[in-house]
Design an enzyme around this catalytic site. Sequence first.
Site, short mmCIF file in Angstrom:
data_model
loop_
_atom_site.label_atom_id
_atom_site.label_comp_id
_atom_site.label_asym_id
_atom_site.label_seq_id
_atom_site.Cartn_x
_atom_site.Cartn_y
_atom_site.Cartn_z
N CYS A 116 -28.18 12.63 7.38
CA CYS A 116 -28.05 11.57 6.38
C CYS A 116 -26.74 10.80 6.51
O CYS A 116 -25.72 11.35 6.91
CB CYS A 116 -28.14 12.16 4.98
SG CYS A 116 -29.52 13.28 4.74
N ASN A 129 -25.64 15.23 1.61
CA ASN A 129 -26.08 15.52 2.97
C ASN A 129 -26.04 17.02 3.16
O ASN A 129 -25.10 17.67 2.71
CB ASN A 129 -25.15 14.83 3.98
CG ASN A 129 -25.64 14.99 5.41
OD1 ASN A 129 -26.79 15.37 5.64
ND2 ASN A 129 -24.79 14.68 6.37
N GLY A 130 -27.05 17.58 3.81
CA GLY A 130 -27.08 19.01 4.07
C GLY A 130 -28.21 19.69 3.31
O GLY A 130 -29.14 19.05 2.83
N ARG A 148 -28.07 7.63 12.53
CA ARG A 148 -28.09 9.06 12.23
C ARG A 148 -29.51 9.57 11.96
O ARG A 148 -29.74 10.77 11.96
CB ARG A 148 -27.20 9.36 11.03
CG ARG A 148 -25.73 9.04 11.28
CD ARG A 148 -24.90 9.23 10.05
NE ARG A 148 -24.74 10.63 9.69
CZ ARG A 148 -23.78 11.42 10.15
NH1 ARG A 148 -22.90 10.95 11.01
NH2 ARG A 148 -23.70 12.67 9.77
N GLU A 174 -38.16 12.36 24.09
CA GLU A 174 -37.51 11.86 22.89
C GLU A 174 -37.96 10.46 22.51
O GLU A 174 -38.19 10.18 21.33
CB GLU A 174 -35.99 11.84 23.09
CG GLU A 174 -35.32 13.19 23.02
CD GLU A 174 -33.82 13.07 23.19
OE1 GLU A 174 -33.08 13.62 22.36
OE2 GLU A 174 -33.37 12.43 24.17
N TRP A 185 -32.61 11.77 5.26
CA TRP A 185 -33.59 12.34 6.19
C TRP A 185 -34.23 13.52 5.46
O TRP A 185 -33.56 14.47 5.09
CB TRP A 185 -32.89 12.79 7.47
CG TRP A 185 -33.78 13.11 8.62
CD1 TRP A 185 -34.39 12.22 9.46
CD2 TRP A 185 -34.13 14.40 9.12
NE1 TRP A 185 -35.11 12.88 10.43
CE2 TRP A 185 -34.96 14.23 10.24
CE3 TRP A 185 -33.83 15.70 8.71
CZ2 TRP A 185 -35.49 15.28 10.98
CZ3 TRP A 185 -34.36 16.76 9.44
CH2 TRP A 185 -35.18 16.55 10.55
N LYS A 198 -35.26 13.06 27.85
CA LYS A 198 -35.20 11.65 27.46
C LYS A 198 -36.59 11.06 27.30
O LYS A 198 -36.86 10.28 26.39
CB LYS A 198 -34.40 10.85 28.50
CG LYS A 198 -32.92 11.00 28.40
CD LYS A 198 -32.38 10.47 27.08
CE LYS A 198 -31.04 11.08 26.78
NZ LYS A 198 -31.09 12.49 26.39
N LYS A 208 -29.54 11.55 14.89
CA LYS A 208 -28.43 11.55 15.85
C LYS A 208 -27.56 12.78 15.70
O LYS A 208 -27.15 13.40 16.67
CB LYS A 208 -27.60 10.28 15.67
CG LYS A 208 -26.46 10.13 16.67
CD LYS A 208 -26.98 9.95 18.08
CE LYS A 208 -25.88 9.66 19.08
NZ LYS A 208 -26.39 9.61 20.44
N HIS A 229 -43.94 29.67 41.68
CA HIS A 229 -44.03 30.79 40.74
C HIS A 229 -44.80 30.41 39.49
O HIS A 229 -44.71 31.13 38.48
CB HIS A 229 -42.62 31.28 40.39
CG HIS A 229 -41.84 31.77 41.56
ND1 HIS A 229 -42.14 32.95 42.21
CD2 HIS A 229 -40.80 31.22 42.22
CE1 HIS A 229 -41.29 33.11 43.22
NE2 HIS A 229 -40.47 32.07 43.25
N GLU A 271 -32.74 17.01 31.80
CA GLU A 271 -32.30 15.86 31.02
C GLU A 271 -33.29 14.71 31.14
O GLU A 271 -33.62 14.03 30.14
CB GLU A 271 -30.91 15.42 31.48
CG GLU A 271 -30.46 14.03 31.06
CD GLU A 271 -30.25 13.86 29.56
OE1 GLU A 271 -29.98 12.72 29.14
OE2 GLU A 271 -30.39 14.85 28.81
#
Length: 616
Positions: free
Chosen positions: A2, A102-103, A27, A492, A76, A489, A611, A508, A485
């Site tokens: 948030c 927030n939290g 965020r 996401e 959020w 991406k 974020k 394997h 990575e």
Amino acid sequence: MCGIIGYVGPRPSQDILISGLARLEYRGYDSAGIAVIDGEGGLGTRKRAGKLQVLRDDLAAHPLADGTTGIGHTRWATHGGPTDANAHPHLADDDKLAVIHNGIIENFSELKSELVAEGYTFRSETDTEVAAVLLGREYRASGDLVEAFRATVSRLEGAFTLLALHRDQPGLVVGARRNSPLVIGLGDGENFLGSDVAAFVEHTRHALAIGQDEIVAITPQEVTVTDFSGAAVDVEPFEVVWDAAAADKGGWSSFMAKEVSEEPEAVANTIRGRVHDGLVQIPELDGLDELFTDIDRVIVIACGTAAYAGMVGKYALEQWARVPVDVELAHEFRYRDPVIGPRTLVVSISQSGETMDTLMAVKYAREAGAKTLSICNTQGATIPRESDAIVYTHAGPEVAVASTKAFVAQITALYLLALHVGRVRGALSDEAIARQVAQLEAVPEKIARVLAGEQEHIEQFAHWMADTRSVIFLGRHVGYPIALEGALKLKEISYIHAEGFAAGELKHGPIALIEPGQPVFVMVPSPTSSPLLHAKVVSNIQEIRARGARIIAVAEEGDAAVLPFADEVLRIPLAEPLFEPLLAVVPLHIFAMGLATAKGLDVDQPRNLAKSVTVE
């Protein structure tokens, strides 16, 4: 997650709150709201589910009376869905008190039961409203917002940043933090609070970092910080090193596009000021040699993209500093009773410096007696303050949720750290360090060449692949974390299935996924500096090509061996093995962005993601 902003001063607060929230959109959020004490002493609030523009439109259609004291929030959803009722601010004390948060308040259910038993009612499903009602009860008992805050936070468990104002005390905003970010912005006759400096950098670059379990009260002329017991505390001032323009798109189609274009600059800025006469000298680590000479092991902890940077850094730390390194996901680390002690160095990596999983792992490591060092991109953040040492990356503000330039800056910082530790421990000669430094200093120009030479080509075939449902990424050695990575991406921002594998793992199990037309990106090592690995990877390419895969090779300029087997070749400049990841990842960032754009998706704010993840 948030976004939070608070303001007291002479100017109308609504525009300041809305512009601050706009800078905090990166965020991640699903609703937004503000509360303002107007010039007549009334408290007006407006909150709406959806993007900030929904709130803007509502305020334009039904304006609030403006005033000079206000708080704003982007939420959020955690407790309760993204609805108008669950959006912040939440009201209490007969709607005279407004709270944003927030939290997560972990004991909200017990507190709510207590308050319901006393006759209080609730209008939302959130844990935040419980804190608001509790604060309202305490305010009625004390008549002082700061004292009410002190009594309230003593009852709360979990992670929280709380901001509140009361219409009976205009010109005052009070905040408290535990395991969640909050910083102070210092203006001329005005002051600010924010979940990070982006909230107020448009108005001031002078800031104060608030510590753990502290309460701050701001008025236009004064800032007071105390701990939860009421004792005054010293606060650490810092200067924000970037301005508001750095967080604007600057004509780019998206923040992600802008940030990919800034990858050369992110690497160069992270190196700048840390190399003198060919040797690495990191000012933040002056006088801390014992931190590195007395260790026998390094554990790197991080999440997501930062963890992949840590995997790349492991190769450099082991090769240059000759110290064993493990890389662990921060959210797994403290739950498995790890074997650590005074001779263990725990290196945490977090772009925001507020990643809750990583923060709690750092605290666990310190309590177990380990030494701690953080690599972070954000000044005034919590993780650096909880660590024994800090190496800042200098990527500048990264607004897009999916990390790009922060990733290459993190690898760069890890390389600088590895060279520094190698010198301190006597594992590298000055001549050897100078050779590696020369390679590192050449990286920004080489990344710029990749951007100039391959971007249009990559975006074109990404557009052709817009209907792709699955992509596989393969790599060996330092190419393996780059494969991970690249897959992350794509997941996401394009919402398609993607997996990264160590190329040697193909036989394997994962080779069973290969079918005709399956796109496979392959990180191909240099045939000159890594001939054995190169031969192995070309063999892997032949294996999957024989089964009908479509091969996209990321290969060094001049490497002709891949041409008979690759459908597309993305060229990167020649580099020694440890420096290839900083180049090879750039085409993967461009590809993910290009494919998501071709699908018409928002590359800056992908669904369900934030974020800065400030809850475990």
